[in-house]
Motif scaffolding. Sequence first.
Motif, short mmCIF file in Angstrom:
data_model
loop_
_atom_site.label_atom_id
_atom_site.label_comp_id
_atom_site.label_asym_id
_atom_site.label_seq_id
_atom_site.Cartn_x
_atom_site.Cartn_y
_atom_site.Cartn_z
N THR A 44 0.83 -1.22 0.00
CA THR A 44 0.00 0.00 0.00
C THR A 44 0.86 1.25 0.00
OG1 THR A 44 -1.74 -1.17 1.22
CG2 THR A 44 -1.80 1.24 1.24
N CYS A 45 1.85 1.29 0.86
CA CYS A 45 2.71 2.46 0.96
C CYS A 45 3.46 2.71 -0.35
CB CYS A 45 3.70 2.29 2.11
SG CYS A 45 2.95 2.32 3.75
N ARG A 46 3.91 1.63 -0.98
CA ARG A 46 4.67 1.80 -2.22
C ARG A 46 3.77 2.20 -3.39
NH1 ARG A 46 9.01 -3.26 -1.72
NH2 ARG A 46 10.48 -2.15 -0.35
N LYS A 47 2.59 1.59 -3.48
CA LYS A 47 1.67 1.95 -4.56
C LYS A 47 1.20 3.40 -4.44
CE LYS A 47 -0.15 -2.68 -5.47
NZ LYS A 47 -1.35 -3.57 -5.43
N ALA A 48 1.07 3.87 -3.21
CA ALA A 48 0.66 5.26 -2.99
C ALA A 48 1.84 6.21 -3.10
CB ALA A 48 0.01 5.40 -1.61
N LYS A 49 3.03 5.66 -3.33
CA LYS A 49 4.27 6.44 -3.43
C LYS A 49 4.50 7.27 -2.18
CE LYS A 49 4.00 6.66 -8.49
NZ LYS A 49 3.96 7.52 -9.68
N ALA A 50 4.21 6.62 -1.05
CA ALA A 50 4.34 7.30 0.24
C ALA A 50 5.70 7.07 0.88
CB ALA A 50 3.24 6.83 1.18
N ILE A 51 6.38 6.03 0.47
CA ILE A 51 7.70 5.73 1.01
C ILE A 51 8.65 5.43 -0.14
CG2 ILE A 51 6.79 4.81 3.19
CD1 ILE A 51 7.25 1.99 2.05
N PRO A 52 9.94 5.59 0.09
CA PRO A 52 10.91 5.27 -0.98
C PRO A 52 11.06 3.76 -1.14
CG PRO A 52 12.04 5.96 1.02
CD PRO A 52 10.58 6.18 1.28
N ASP A 53 11.50 3.35 -2.32
CA ASP A 53 11.76 1.93 -2.55
C ASP A 53 12.99 1.49 -1.75
OD1 ASP A 53 9.64 1.71 -4.32
OD2 ASP A 53 10.87 2.29 -6.05
N GLY A 54 13.07 0.16 -1.56
CA GLY A 54 14.26 -0.37 -0.91
C GLY A 54 14.18 -0.41 0.60
N PRO A 55 15.32 -0.69 1.23
CA PRO A 55 15.37 -0.87 2.69
C PRO A 55 14.91 0.34 3.49
CG PRO A 55 17.39 -1.66 1.65
CD PRO A 55 16.62 -0.94 0.59
#
Length: 300
Positions: free
Chosen positions: A235-246
């Motif tokens: 959810t966070c990634r699809k919403a572009k709310a957090i950066p990719d990766g660790p």
Amino acid sequence: MAAPVWRRLSRGRWWSAAPGRRAAHSGRQGFLAAQKSRGLFKEFFPERGTRVELSELFAAGGPPQTVYCGFDPTADSLHVGHLVTGEDVFGITVPLITSTTGAKLGKSAGNALWLNRDRTSPFELYQFFVRQQDDCVERYLKLFTFLPLPEIDHIMQLHTTEPEKRGAQKRLAAEVTKLVHGQEGLDSAKRCTHALYNSSIDALEVMSDEELKELFKEASFSELVLDPGTSVLDTCRKAKAIPDGPRGYRMITEGGVSINHRPVTNPECVLVVGQHILKNGLSLLKIGKRNFYIIKWLQL
């Protein structure tokens, strides 16, 4: 026949009380006297006659006064009809409305409170008056509401006993918001208040898309498809709310993410309807302290 009276509303703008232009208004106190007692008038001019003739217009039991919604005397659309208003004309200025810091409130100052919901939401209007300082509340209750003066006195007396409850401010905010936006607007403002400041899940669940967008104006709005097994991390990634990766993964595990006011620390946690997804098909995602993301789930 009532004598005409001019009122200066702001720089270059006037209203006049001229016979026959508007329905008469009279009461036990008298229309003009009632407005004066509420603080709507500041100065009177010219000095000629204001101590006698104008006082008679304010007296209770006098002839009914009529109010005319006037015009800008500098406008190029004036015609000879605007020259009619009689001999006994008195200028009346109204006080300047200022903020708690003493700054002018208005369009020219860039801090106007608009009556149009698209410009100032009911929530914003409500919160503006809730945040007013104690020394402004009584004046604003008189200027911006139709509450009788004895009731305003009672409200302020109660306020002095428990000022920390901000009862007078809340009553002011409620009266003004209802006057401008009706009961529906006031209900909306209260829902938004509970959702934001009381972290109320119940309030979030009954809020419309429009209310959420008004409440979180800076929030990113996304429409996502809920697939079986959709996780917090997804959810966070699809919403572009957090950066990719660790780094994005750690933001969740370290407590920097909440959904519907509830912290989530397990990135692999699968979203649950009724907990992560509200009854209205929405999720309020918060990253850090100020970054909000509104997610509308499709195909639930």
